[in-house]
Design an enzyme around this catalytic site. Structure first.
Site, PDB file in Angstrom:
ATOM      1  N   PHE A  15       0.838  -1.207   0.000  1.00  0.00           N
ATOM      2  CA  PHE A  15       0.000   0.000   0.000  1.00  0.00           C
ATOM      3  C   PHE A  15       0.874   1.260   0.000  1.00  0.00           C
ATOM      4  CE2 PHE A  15      -1.984   2.711   3.526  1.00  0.00           C
ATOM      5  CZ  PHE A  15      -2.559   3.611   2.639  1.00  0.00           C
ATOM      6  N   GLY A 104      23.013  -3.836   6.528  1.00  0.00           N
ATOM      7  CA  GLY A 104      24.284  -4.329   5.972  1.00  0.00           C
ATOM      8  C   GLY A 104      24.490  -3.790   4.558  1.00  0.00           C
ATOM      9  N   ALA A 116      10.649   2.364   8.213  1.00  0.00           N
ATOM     10  CA  ALA A 116       9.222   2.609   8.454  1.00  0.00           C
ATOM     11  C   ALA A 116       8.875   1.958   9.783  1.00  0.00           C
ATOM     12  CB  ALA A 116       8.384   2.012   7.319  1.00  0.00           C
ATOM     13  N   TYR A 147       4.958  -7.933  16.012  1.00  0.00           N
ATOM     14  CA  TYR A 147       5.057  -6.674  15.258  1.00  0.00           C
ATOM     15  C   TYR A 147       5.675  -5.584  16.129  1.00  0.00           C
ATOM     16  CZ  TYR A 147       3.382  -2.823  12.235  1.00  0.00           C
ATOM     17  OH  TYR A 147       3.275  -1.723  11.419  1.00  0.00           O
TER      18      TYR A 147
END
Ligand code: NAD
Ligand code: UDP
Length: 316
Positions: A15, A104, A116, A147
């Site tokens: 999205f 990395g 984000a 999460y």
């Protein structure tokens, strides 16, 4: 000699990622989108595939990636509670292993890298509105933890790479964002309510609908992410990006019913475990240091989003 900035967007077929790729192309960047299509879709970026400055890689960022890039926007991670709880181990992996791989890559190429992150790092907040100095109230063993803790660990990794390896990092804490190209079945509140209203199905409010969220339209959020990436190197964030206008979930349901002209009735279901009771960003830092604030009111953003879902409803 590269004339165009080479920008990697992980999760670019999702999205927010698809809107970001589109905007970066308009700004003259060479864009590489890396996505494993876990929640994203080719439909979101199909209109970009003919652009010679756009490249699509099917890639899972929990595995290393070797590219030459100038900037990385790390968005890869399912964002809706239904999707991130579907394979919670993978959710932690994409945040931890995925971030390590992208950090990395940034270290090897000396690229600037933006994470984000999310308002979920504040958990079920005891401070309102949430400021960046608040450390949060997060359950580390609940269904949302993969999460929340995954994103918190990603922030830790970003700041350790910054301190230890002098990486140029940017951390955005994104609050609830909505708009066209949200997955219609992702279970998030805006997509759920609009799909239910358009189909004339009951609108499902979890709990009593008194919990609050602050909804930011995708275009506003994307301009915030780009401003953050372009900010001076000594500004790392974390910075809250979101719309500070707060609504209850009941307010949202009524607004969606009004704007769709739906006959749907509201029904109440049980509240999921650890569901945050209130959420509203303090965006003073974004205003002062990025000269950014949202411009699009909920009603206007919802109209565009409803239009998008009306157009795709036949296909889903
Ligand atoms: P989304 O689910 O639409 O997009 C996530 C994208 O990442 C998808 O295209 C998915 O296929 C891809 N992806 C997932 N795992 C991957 C992996 N291992 N390798 C490569 N690609 C992978 O979600 P979104 O709303 O666009 O969110 C984008 C980012 O913004 C996420 O990191 C999310 O945590 C963050 N965020 C979003 C919101 C919001 O309200 N939309 C709020 C806070 C934070
Ligand atoms: N919610 C709801 N009905 C739905 C989907 C979500 O009432 O059909 C509620 C959910 O319990 C939460 C809020 O809406 O309080 C926002 O949920 P979402 O999944 O969009 O994101 P969250 O902010 O919780 O990550």
């Amino acid at each position: 000699m590269h004339l165009r900035k080479r920008v990697l967007v992980t999760g670019g077929a999702g999205f927010l990622g698809s809107h970001l790729c589109e905007k970066l192309l308009l700004e003259g960047c060479d864009v590489i989108c890396a996505d494993n299509f876990y929640t994203g879709s080719k439909r979101n970026i199909i209109h970009l595939l003919n652009n010679p400055y756009f490249e699509l890689l099917r890639h899972d960022i929990t595995f290393p990636l070797f590219l030459e890039v100038d900037e990385i926007y790390n968005l890869a991670c399912p964002a809706s509670p239904v999707h991130y709880q579907n394979d919670p181990v993978q959710t932690t992996k994409v945040n931890v292993h995925g971030s390590i791989n992208m950090l990395g890559l940034a270290k090897r190429t000396k690229a600037k890298i933006l994470q984000a992150s999310t308002s979920e790092v504040y958990g079920d907040p005891t401070v309102h509105p949430q400021t960046e100095v608040y450390w949060g109230n997060v359950n580390c063993i609940g269904p949302r933890s993969c999460y929340d803790e995954g994103k918190r660990c990603a922030e830790t990794l970003f700041f350790d790479y910054h301190r230890q390896h002098k990486l140029r990092i940017k951390v955005a804490r994104i609050f609830n964002t909505y708009g066209p190209r949200m997955h219609p079945n992702d279970g998030r509140v805006v997509s759920n309510f609009i799909m239910q209203a358009l189909r004339g199905e009951p609108i499902t409010i979890y709990g009593e609908g008194t919990q609050t969220r602050s909804f930011c339209y995708a275009d506003d959020l994307i301009s915030g992410l780009i401003s953050l990436m372009n900010s001076p190197d000594n500004f790392t964030g974390p910075v809250n990006l979101g719309n500070p206008v707060e609504f209850t979930i009941l307010d949202l349901a009524l607004k969606v019913i009004e704007l769709t002209g739906s006959e749907s009735k509201i029904i109440f279901k049980s509240l999921p475990q650890d569901d945050p009771k209130q959420r509203k960003p303090d965006i003073t830092i974004a205003k002062d240091l990025l000269a950014w604030q949202p411009e699009i009111a909920l009603g206007d953003g919802l109209k565009n989003t409803i239009e998008y879902f009306r157009n795709i409803i036949e296909e889903v």
